[in-house]
Design a protein around this motif. Sequence first.
Motif, mmCIF file in Angstrom:
data_model
loop_
_atom_site.group_PDB
_atom_site.id
_atom_site.type_symbol
_atom_site.label_atom_id
_atom_site.label_comp_id
_atom_site.label_asym_id
_atom_site.label_seq_id
_atom_site.Cartn_x
_atom_site.Cartn_y
_atom_site.Cartn_z
ATOM 1 N N THR A 179 0.809 -1.217 0.000
ATOM 2 C CA THR A 179 0.000 0.000 0.000
ATOM 3 C C THR A 179 0.849 1.277 0.000
ATOM 4 O OG1 THR A 179 -1.628 -1.231 1.250
ATOM 5 C CG2 THR A 179 -1.864 1.142 1.279
ATOM 6 N N CYS A 202 -5.072 8.538 -0.355
ATOM 7 C CA CYS A 202 -6.041 9.239 0.496
ATOM 8 C C CYS A 202 -7.353 9.414 -0.252
ATOM 9 C CB CYS A 202 -5.490 10.599 0.903
ATOM 10 S SG CYS A 202 -3.828 10.492 1.554
ATOM 11 N N ASN A 203 -8.246 8.457 -0.074
ATOM 12 C CA ASN A 203 -9.521 8.457 -0.779
ATOM 13 C C ASN A 203 -10.677 8.518 0.221
ATOM 14 O OD1 ASN A 203 -10.970 8.029 -3.356
ATOM 15 N ND2 ASN A 203 -11.579 6.079 -2.431
ATOM 16 N N THR A 204 -10.673 7.586 1.183
ATOM 17 C CA THR A 204 -11.795 7.458 2.120
ATOM 18 C C THR A 204 -11.879 8.662 3.071
ATOM 19 O OG1 THR A 204 -11.446 5.081 2.023
ATOM 20 C CG2 THR A 204 -12.801 5.882 3.836
ATOM 21 N N SER A 213 -17.448 3.452 0.691
ATOM 22 C CA SER A 213 -17.843 2.794 -0.566
ATOM 23 C C SER A 213 -18.355 3.802 -1.594
ATOM 24 C CB SER A 213 -18.960 1.779 -0.297
ATOM 25 O OG SER A 213 -18.607 0.907 0.735
ATOM 26 N N TRP A 224 -9.028 6.508 7.832
ATOM 27 C CA TRP A 224 -8.661 5.104 7.550
ATOM 28 C C TRP A 224 -7.550 5.025 6.516
ATOM 29 C CZ3 TRP A 224 -11.148 2.903 11.295
ATOM 30 C CH2 TRP A 224 -12.422 3.364 11.633
ATOM 31 N N THR A 274 -4.002 4.161 5.321
ATOM 32 C CA THR A 274 -2.825 3.359 5.656
ATOM 33 C C THR A 274 -1.567 4.186 5.398
ATOM 34 O OG1 THR A 274 -4.006 1.377 4.980
ATOM 35 C CG2 THR A 274 -1.615 1.182 5.194
ATOM 36 N N MET A 281 -6.727 -5.235 13.390
ATOM 37 C CA MET A 281 -5.456 -5.668 12.811
ATOM 38 C C MET A 281 -4.276 -5.216 13.644
ATOM 39 S SD MET A 281 -4.628 -5.678 8.880
ATOM 40 C CE MET A 281 -4.758 -3.926 8.708
ATOM 41 N N THR A 314 -2.771 3.006 10.543
ATOM 42 C CA THR A 314 -3.986 3.546 9.940
ATOM 43 C C THR A 314 -4.427 4.808 10.676
ATOM 44 O OG1 THR A 314 -4.604 1.248 9.569
ATOM 45 C CG2 THR A 314 -6.313 2.880 9.177
ATOM 46 N N TRP A 325 -5.799 2.446 -8.562
ATOM 47 C CA TRP A 325 -5.082 2.115 -7.308
ATOM 48 C C TRP A 325 -5.833 1.003 -6.568
ATOM 49 C CZ3 TRP A 325 -5.536 1.445 -2.151
ATOM 50 C CH2 TRP A 325 -4.383 1.507 -1.368
ATOM 51 N N ILE A 335 -13.011 -5.822 4.110
ATOM 52 C CA ILE A 335 -13.514 -4.429 4.100
ATOM 53 C C ILE A 335 -12.661 -3.470 3.253
ATOM 54 C CG2 ILE A 335 -13.993 -2.412 5.587
ATOM 55 C CD1 ILE A 335 -15.263 -4.416 7.564
ATOM 56 N N ALA A 363 -10.282 -1.669 0.410
ATOM 57 C CA ALA A 363 -10.210 -1.798 -1.057
ATOM 58 C C ALA A 363 -11.534 -2.289 -1.638
ATOM 59 C CB ALA A 363 -9.059 -2.705 -1.489
ATOM 60 N N GLU A 383 -19.524 -6.790 -0.299
ATOM 61 C CA GLU A 383 -20.808 -6.433 -0.925
ATOM 62 C C GLU A 383 -20.545 -5.600 -2.193
ATOM 63 O OE1 GLU A 383 -20.161 -5.912 2.482
ATOM 64 O OE2 GLU A 383 -21.086 -7.846 2.852
ATOM 65 N N ASN A 394 -21.613 -6.320 -6.045
ATOM 66 C CA ASN A 394 -22.278 -5.338 -6.936
ATOM 67 C C ASN A 394 -21.579 -5.319 -8.288
ATOM 68 O OD1 ASN A 394 -23.827 -4.577 -4.761
ATOM 69 N ND2 ASN A 394 -22.973 -2.514 -4.543
HETATM 70 C C1 LIG Z 1 -7.245 -1.259 7.847
HETATM 71 C C2 LIG Z 1 -7.838 -0.358 6.820
HETATM 72 C C3 LIG Z 1 -7.005 0.291 5.917
HETATM 73 C C4 LIG Z 1 -7.540 1.154 4.968
HETATM 74 N N1 LIG Z 1 -6.691 1.834 4.135
HETATM 75 C C5 LIG Z 1 -7.178 2.784 3.313
HETATM 76 C C6 LIG Z 1 -6.293 3.598 2.547
HETATM 77 O O1 LIG Z 1 -5.078 3.428 2.575
HETATM 78 N N2 LIG Z 1 -6.823 4.591 1.774
HETATM 79 C C7 LIG Z 1 -8.173 4.801 1.703
HETATM 80 O O2 LIG Z 1 -8.572 5.718 1.000
HETATM 81 N N3 LIG Z 1 -9.028 4.044 2.421
HETATM 82 C C8 LIG Z 1 -8.570 3.048 3.226
HETATM 83 N N4 LIG Z 1 -9.431 2.285 3.979
HETATM 84 C C9 LIG Z 1 -10.869 2.525 3.890
HETATM 85 C C10 LIG Z 1 -11.622 1.397 3.189
HETATM 86 O O3 LIG Z 1 -11.355 1.383 1.824
HETATM 87 C C11 LIG Z 1 -13.113 1.574 3.509
HETATM 88 O O4 LIG Z 1 -13.271 1.260 4.889
HETATM 89 C C12 LIG Z 1 -14.009 0.668 2.667
HETATM 90 O O5 LIG Z 1 -13.999 1.093 1.318
HETATM 91 C C13 LIG Z 1 -15.468 0.646 3.163
HETATM 92 O O6 LIG Z 1 -15.953 1.931 3.394
HETATM 93 P P1 LIG Z 1 -16.652 2.309 4.812
HETATM 94 O O7 LIG Z 1 -15.764 1.789 5.885
HETATM 95 O O8 LIG Z 1 -16.949 3.739 4.798
HETATM 96 O O9 LIG Z 1 -17.954 1.458 4.838
HETATM 97 P P2 LIG Z 1 -19.372 1.901 4.205
HETATM 98 O O10 LIG Z 1 -19.156 2.305 2.787
HETATM 99 O O11 LIG Z 1 -20.040 2.856 5.106
HETATM 100 O O12 LIG Z 1 -20.159 0.529 4.231
HETATM 101 C C14 LIG Z 1 -20.838 0.047 5.392
HETATM 102 C C15 LIG Z 1 -21.560 -1.243 5.013
HETATM 103 O O13 LIG Z 1 -22.538 -0.953 4.003
HETATM 104 C C16 LIG Z 1 -22.289 -1.709 2.830
HETATM 105 N N5 LIG Z 1 -22.539 -0.871 1.654
HETATM 106 C C17 LIG Z 1 -22.242 0.439 1.490
HETATM 107 N N6 LIG Z 1 -22.602 0.857 0.276
HETATM 108 C C18 LIG Z 1 -23.138 -0.203 -0.363
HETATM 109 C C19 LIG Z 1 -23.696 -0.418 -1.653
HETATM 110 N N7 LIG Z 1 -23.767 0.563 -2.567
HETATM 111 N N8 LIG Z 1 -24.137 -1.665 -1.970
HETATM 112 C C20 LIG Z 1 -24.068 -2.672 -1.062
HETATM 113 N N9 LIG Z 1 -23.577 -2.529 0.178
HETATM 114 C C21 LIG Z 1 -23.102 -1.307 0.521
HETATM 115 C C22 LIG Z 1 -20.810 -2.092 2.912
HETATM 116 O O14 LIG Z 1 -20.540 -3.275 2.165
HETATM 117 C C23 LIG Z 1 -20.650 -2.295 4.411
HETATM 118 O O15 LIG Z 1 -21.073 -3.572 4.779
HETATM 119 C C24 LIG Z 1 -8.924 1.372 4.912
HETATM 120 C C25 LIG Z 1 -9.770 0.704 5.809
HETATM 121 C C26 LIG Z 1 -9.233 -0.152 6.754
HETATM 122 C C27 LIG Z 1 -10.152 -0.836 7.716
#
Ligand SMILES: Cc1cc2nc3c(=O)[nH]c(=O)nc-3n(C[C@H](O)[C@H](O)[C@H](O)COP(=O)(O)OP(=O)(O)OC[C@H]3O[C@@H](n4cnc5c(N)ncnc54)[C@H](O)[C@@H]3O)c2cc1C
Length: 414
Positions: A116, A148-150, A156, A180, A182, A227, A232, A261, A392, A394, A398, A402
């Motif tokens: 990463t 840096c996306n989330t 999601s 979140w 990394t 983890m 993070t 990415w 969770i 990347a 779910e 999709n």
């Molecule tokens: C250890 C770790 C490292 C990470 N590293 C990075 C990083 O380096 N850079 C970065 O940018 N992000 C990073 N992330 C963030 C990660 O990509 C997000 O946590 C992930 O994409 C899910 O987004 P969320 O946590 O906001 O969950 P949400 O999007 O809020 O989802 C919550 C639940 O709803 C479901 N859901 C949401 N939308 C939909 C849909 N349209 N259809 C069906 N189900 C849905 C999901 O599947 C999940 O079960 C990291 C996360 C973790 C835990």
Amino acid sequence: MTAVAAIGASERVADCTDRFQTFLDQEVAPIEEELAQQGAGTASRPQFDELGRMHPAVWEARRQVQRRAGALGLYAPHNSVSAGGRGFNRVEMHHVEEFVYRRSGLGLGLAALAWTEGPNPAIEHCSPTMREQYLQPLIAGEITAAFCNTEPSVGSDVLAMSTHATRDSDDWIINGKKAWITNSHFADVLQVVAVTEPGARTRSLSMFLVDANAPGVTRGRDLPTMMADGLTGTLEFNDVRVPAENVVGEIGDGFALAMSWINWRRLCRGGMCAGWGAWLLERALDYTQQRTSGGEPIAAQQAVQHMLANMDADIYQARATSLVAQAELDELGPFAIPMHSDAPRLISLVKVINDEAFFRVADTAVQVRGAMGLMQDSPEEKLFRVARNLRIPAGTSEIQRNGIARGLLKRRAA
Ligand SMILES: Cc1cc2nc3c(=O)[nH]c(=O)nc-3n(C[C@H](O)[C@H](O)[C@H](O)COP(=O)(O)OP(=O)(O)OC[C@H]3O[C@@H](n4cnc5c(N)ncnc54)[C@H](O)[C@@H]3O)c2cc1C
């Protein structure tokens, strides 16, 4: 070697894994031994600094491994030759990743291959100046990055992000919060995705390379997850000024670049899960032949044999999926912008099948060992937590489903 095992196992893959073997034995092992003396805990039960971040001794040992791997040309075989990598395709990378994961287990050797925090396919779209400033040092293992996306309230639903960049003569000004992330604590350069044209859907975002120590960038607190990696965290951008040459690709390419990415991370699950899965299976085989019940090894019990067989079946099907799907993707261009319409389904198949199979493998690896598998410093307990995590980041399972369904329906409509 079976047909699937042999897919893409080219001579240069064999050469690369031979060189990795030597590197891990001769250069990484002594660094690892030295690290074990420094009170930084173990990979399964690490110690952290006072802010909850990765222990400085562990970070420095990882950096040493990355710099040495970079100097030997081992760190970034996946990057193109023109960028300074070796131009390995995805199937070749599956083999290299699988080798490094199987050979390293939870050891320091994992840092030897860009992950990463390393150079990625998206950053290759940067300007010549940025290539010199960031991409080449990343490939050499001299600096590290963070993607840096989330955001705190958007994961999601990428297009709903609120971090934005506005034009100011030749510069861009970035404001917003990311979460979140990394490597947020240590990165030298940040690949920031931000809104540049609100409402323009998949053209609404752009990607910027931001000096992590630039005025207005604040590294926030650690976000401790199950983890427990100490890597993070959060980042805040307050009027961060970025020159136009730091834009990756063109303005409006941010969504496609972010997906490039993210898709890279998704595809890396194949070698990772196959390598770690095989490592756990070997350990389970050893344990079941040593541990006895009723005067004979538990491996003689059919119930235990079935657990071993289930692990093997999961690893085999996930590995075969990865090799076949990545071979198809190599034909389509796995990171092409724009993507081939069949690519997202194949990428999601690799991620969801590997993540879910590996979770079952890690769960069974704990079960095979009984209470020993639950011990907090056992590799099985640590990998069980890692495996739970994988479903969770990347893109959740779910979101992968999709993508698979969308791909199927699109194909039918065509
Ligand atoms: C250890 C770790 C490292 C990470 N590293 C990075 C990083 O380096 N850079 C970065 O940018 N992000 C990073 N992330 C963030 C990660 O990509 C997000 O946590 C992930 O994409 C899910 O987004 P969320 O946590 O906001 O969950 P949400 O999007 O809020 O989802 C919550 C639940 O709803 C479901 N859901 C949401 N939308 C939909 C849909 N349209 N259809 C069906 N189900 C849905 C999901 O599947 C999940 O079960 C990291 C996360 C973790 C835990």
